[in-house]
Design an enzyme around this catalytic site. Structure first.
Site, short mmCIF file in Angstrom:
data_model
loop_
_atom_site.label_atom_id
_atom_site.label_comp_id
_atom_site.label_asym_id
_atom_site.label_seq_id
_atom_site.Cartn_x
_atom_site.Cartn_y
_atom_site.Cartn_z
N HIS A 65 -18.02 31.38 39.85
CA HIS A 65 -19.44 31.03 39.74
C HIS A 65 -20.16 31.45 41.02
CE1 HIS A 65 -19.72 28.30 36.11
NE2 HIS A 65 -18.42 28.45 36.23
N HIS A 89 -22.49 31.98 33.55
CA HIS A 89 -23.92 31.85 33.84
C HIS A 89 -24.44 33.23 34.23
CE1 HIS A 89 -23.02 27.39 34.88
NE2 HIS A 89 -23.37 27.51 33.61
N GLU A 137 -17.01 28.66 43.68
CA GLU A 137 -18.43 28.92 43.91
C GLU A 137 -18.59 29.86 45.10
OE1 GLU A 137 -20.95 27.83 42.17
OE2 GLU A 137 -20.26 26.07 41.05
N GLU A 189 -25.74 34.27 37.86
CA GLU A 189 -24.83 34.23 39.00
C GLU A 189 -24.06 35.54 39.09
OE1 GLU A 189 -22.57 30.69 38.24
OE2 GLU A 189 -24.34 29.39 38.32
#
Length: 902
Positions: free
Chosen positions: A778, A681, A863, A684
């Site tokens: 991420h 992504h 994350e 990010e």
């Protein structure tokens, strides 16, 4: 006991009396009122349990048949009903079935000027209307009109318009049919006039309950579309604006009634378009990835090359010693401004850079008109992995859809990490309310609106509008930049519109743009008006990042957290059903902040998070390769090419064998594989910074890094979505799709990086070398700390409430080991935020597909927060995740050797 006995006597007396003797009945009701008043709520509950409300309602019906009914009896009955009704859950039904609703309404109609009787009747009406069916019935009986007669101007005295009247109307208007009836009868202007009249005359603030009740009634009426239209036509926005004093209730009403507008764009699709290749035989869906032994021969050869270590690791890019000799580095360097790449003399017309001249590039060919020289510190002294000249060379080899020719100053200069921890911004009370109130002022004072476009990607001749000396100048035509349009709406206030992901019409969150031409001592307000997420960490202490060129020239090349009055809220710009997947009525969100610049005519950059471009990655990989030691096996392969023709690097890192004999090569080749990936992504960016820290650590000289290289082979894809990163996308690739939802059936043509990464993992599994650990890096925009998502059959079954016993499920709990170790060693890691449930919506993500199809039990998504931590030593602080990771390295150095065995 005596009370219950007395109560029984009174109830029997009321029931037997049945209004035969008026005075006796009144005396009994007086006694009952005394009993209930002294005892409070508990005695009322006992009275209700004995069926008292039903007897009182029957007595009310009986008394209403008298001609004329006794005023004193009606007063006492309604007073008692108002007292006991709220304690009886079925009171509304009983009143409707007995016909008491019409009795009270008719009594009120006949005694509008009798304030002594009006008050208990209004109290009872309030209890009646708490039942929605009763509210509709009362509306049909004319109760709504009665409320307006009592409360509307000419203003009655307060004793004739008690709060109970407004509360009754508030309950009536909660029902859509009654609200619509009030609109159809033209009562909205009267309600506004009543509120304005009470506001004007209640100077001592003695009757705030009445005014609040009128506002609440307006709020209920404006819940329906025709109510909002009537409110606007009655000039309700101006009335509330002049009388509300920024109250929460009035702001809510005005916010609802603010006319919905479309974004000021010709189309919500991205300003850029990239022609996608035709996929023969499968249209529009992608072709599935090859599996197992059915791999295509060409792909097999590629996978053999990148998956297997060379027979002699000393050949073919494995070893090599030391860095490359470089010329001495000066303390300063001279560059021209603005920065252009590739010999393209595309001057910014009115853009930043401190000059509007064409400027020469860094390494361009041919004579060009040169802009002013800037003497800046050589950040190579501070950043060993940063080389501005090398970065420019890398940019020249980067293919972008808009064909960027400029280089952003932060990417060229580089930046150093802050030497201090930046605290979370403590937002002042009422900031969001004040910001919304300022937005409403646009309707109230239209003469203040400039509505001047100062930057627009949709203009064919160029996005930068000619400078008039009064407006700020904007630019985002550089790698990873994202700003589609800037509108000067009011003095020192700008609406900013982000560009959609290419070949898409949504995903707005990432931003990176340049601002110049500012004045010192002026508060500028910036509104990013097309955010899509329903909430953001900007509401919980997060600030925007700013990079000042003036500060960089002064020896402080760094991004800093800045901005005041930051908030994130729903605005009046509506999203089309095309952009919301068919859902109607959704709105965009505004992220607003106020900035006061420290330097006149500075060139500043704002970003959602620390930018990390594709060219930066290439530069870092080149510097890492130059700095590797002879003991480190390092190989950089091209996994594949992206849609735009950019290379997707694949790295292999491990320890060199002690010798080239079979006794040493065999253990070397059979080390367990750890597979890491990041940046699927593009928005990010913290994932890339964590990956950078991982690479530097693995290539470092610490004992722990050496032990890891001796124990494992690290296969790393540091950037899975180069095209999205280059073009400033937030979530998608050039195909307009989220690549992390394509792992089940990736297409060779449309999703080449996912296709080849999955094929490599399948090949490793086919040759019995499936990774021991797979981890995809991420960033998370709405949570704090660092945490992991894993995969567990048991936890998924428990979460899904599937009927199966625990003994039917056998599962190794090893998937929890790595997160548990991290939670014990890293203060930024939160075990409580980890989840191991496989949700249906995540079945096509990397961690689930690698777990389910490749058979990797320890398959994770890691994350990292974009804001900060709310636990441990980083609590209530907003720090870069890279700083957290660096602070934890000392703890890692002391880790016991047996903890390395995952």
């Amino acid at each position: 006991i005596s009370f219950i006995h007395s109560l029984d006597v009174v109830i029997v007396s009321v029931f037997l009396q049945n209004s035969r003797d008026l005075q006796t009945t009144l005396n009994i009701l007086y006694i009952l009122s005394e009993l209930l008043t002294v005892g409070g709520g508990r005695r009322v509950a006992v009275f209700v349990s004995k069926g008292g409300p039903a007897i009182l309602l029957k007595l009310l019906i009986s008394a209403s048949k008298e001609s004329p009914p006794s005023e004193e009896l009606m007063l006492q009955l309604h007073s008692l009903l108002a007292k006991v009704g709220p304690k009886d859950r079925k009171f509304g039904v009983k009143a409707r079935l007995t016909g008491a609703l019409n009795v009270t309404v008719n009594l009120l109609k006949q005694n509008l000027l009798n304030s002594k009787l009006v008050l208990p009747c209004l109290q009872v009406l309030r209890v009646y209307s708490s039942n929605s069916v009763n509210a509709i019935s009362l509306g049909k009986s004319g109760a709504v009109e009665l409320m307006f007669k009592i409360s509307s101007p000419p203003r009655p005295p307060p004793d004739c318009c008690p709060p109970h009247n407004v509360c009754s109307f508030l309950l009536f208007s909660c029902v859509e049919t009654n609200a619509r009836r009030a609109v159809d009868r033209g009562h909205v202007p009267l309600l506004l006039f009543a509120y304005q009249d009470w506001h004007r005359n209640d100077t001592r603030q003695r009757h705030m309950l009445i005014r609040k009740g009128l506002l609440a009634s307006l709020r209920n009426i404006t819940n329906i579309k025709c109510g909002r239209t009537a409110f606007i036509e009655a000039d309700g926005m101006r009335v509330l604006y002049n009388t509300s004093n920024v109250s929460a209730a009035s702001i809510l009403i005005m916010r609802k009634c603010f006319p919905k507008n479309r974004l000021p764009l010709p189309t919500i699709k991205s300003a850029f378009h990239y022609p996608l290749p035709h996929v023969p035989g499968v249209a529009p869906g992608p072709r599935p990835a090859p599996r197992g032994t059915g791999l295509e021969q060409e792909l097999v050869r590629v996978l053999e090359r990148v998956a297997l270590e060379a027979d002699s690791p000393l050949n073919g890019g494995g070893g090599g010693g030391g860095g490359v000799d470089e010329p001495p580095v000066n303390s300063t360097r001279h560059i021209h401004s603005p920065l252009l790449v590739g010999g393209i003399a595309a001057a910014r017309r009115g853009g930043g850079g401190g000059s509007s001249a064409g400027g020469s590039d860094c390494g361009s060919e041919g004579p060009e008109e040169e802009g002013p020289l800037l003497e800046v510190p050589d950040t190579a002294l501070l950043l060993p992995l940063h080389d501005p000249d090398l970065y420019v060379e890398m940019v020249k080899g980067t293919a972008s859809v808009p064909r960027y020719s400029e280089v952003a100053y932060p990417d060229y200069f580089g930046h150093v990490a802050p030497t201090f921890r930046e605290p979370l911004l403590e937002r002042a009370y009422g900031v969001q309310r004040a910001k919304i109130f300022q937005d409403i002022e646009r309707l109230i004072h239209p003469n203040d609106i400039l509505d001047k476009v100062v930057y627009d990607l949709d203009i064919p001749s160029g996005p930068v509008i000619a400078d008039d000396g009064e407006s700020l100048k904007f630019n985002s035509q550089f790698e990873s930049g994202n700003l589609r349009k800037a509108i000067h709406v009011r003095q020192h206030e700008y609406d900013l519109v982000l560009n959609s992901d290419i070949n898409s019409n949504h995903y707005h969150q990432w931003f990176y743009f340049e601002v110049s031409g500012m004045r010192v001592g002026t508060d500028y307000r910036f509104n990013i008006i097309n955010c899509e997420k329903s909430n953001s960490q900007f509401n919980y202490g997060m600030q925007v990042l700013m990079y000042s060129v003036q500060e960089a020239i002064g020896g402080k090349p760094r991004w800093v957290r800045t901005g005041e009055d930051i908030c994130y809220y729903k605005n009046h710009f509506s999203r089309s059903s095309i952009a919301t997947g068919g859902q109607k009525g959704k709105s965009y969100y505004t992220m607003t902040f106020t900035m006061n610049f420290s330097h006149k005519d500075d060139v500043c950059y704002f970003a959602y998070h620390y930018p990390y471009t594709y060219s930066t990655l290439k530069m870092h990989l080149s510097k890492l390769e130059d700095l590797r030691s002879p003991q480190i096996y390092w190989r950089q392969d091209v996994l594949c090419e992206t849609l735009a023709g950019n290379s997707c690097p694949l790295l292999t890192i491990t320890a060199m064998p002690e010798a080239t004999t079979n006794d040493h090569l065999c253990p070397f080749k059979n080390r367990p594989v750890i597979f890491l990936s990041a940046r699927v992504h593009p928005g990010e960016t913290n994932a890339s910074w964590v990956m950078k820290g991982t690479l530097e650590f693995l290539m470092g000289s610490s004992q722990l890094a050496h032990s890891l290289r001796e124990a494992y082979i690290f296969k790393i894809v540091p950037m899975l979505n180069p095209d999205g990163v280059i073009n400033g996308n937030h979530r998608c690739s050039l195909s307009g799709e989220d690549l992390n939802r394509q792992w089940q059936n990736p297409s060779h043509e449309l999703h080449p990086t996912i296709y080849h990464t999955k094929s490599l993992l399948q090949y490793l599994a086919h040759i019995q070398r499936a990774p021991l650990v797979f981890c995809d890096y991420h960033g998370h925009s709405r949570k704090k700390n660092v945490f992991m998502y894993g995969c567990s059959v048991k936890e998924t079954v428990w979460q899904s409430n599937i009927s199966t016993s625990s003994c039917d499920l056998h599962e190794d709990l090893g998937y929890r080991t790595l997160p548990k170790i991290l939670s014990q060693m890293a203060s930024a890691f939160s075990m409580g935020s980890c989840s191991f449930v496989v949700e249906r919506s995540k079945e096509s993500t990397a961690r689930v597909v690698v777990w389910r199809e490749i058979g990797v039990q320890r398959s994770y998504t890691m994350e990292s927060t974009l804001c900060g931590c709310d636990q441990g030593k980083y609590k209530v602080r907003c720090v870069c995740v890279c700083v957290c990771v660096c602070d934890e390295m000392d703890a890692l150095q002391n880790t016991a050797e047996n903890e390395l065995d995952i």
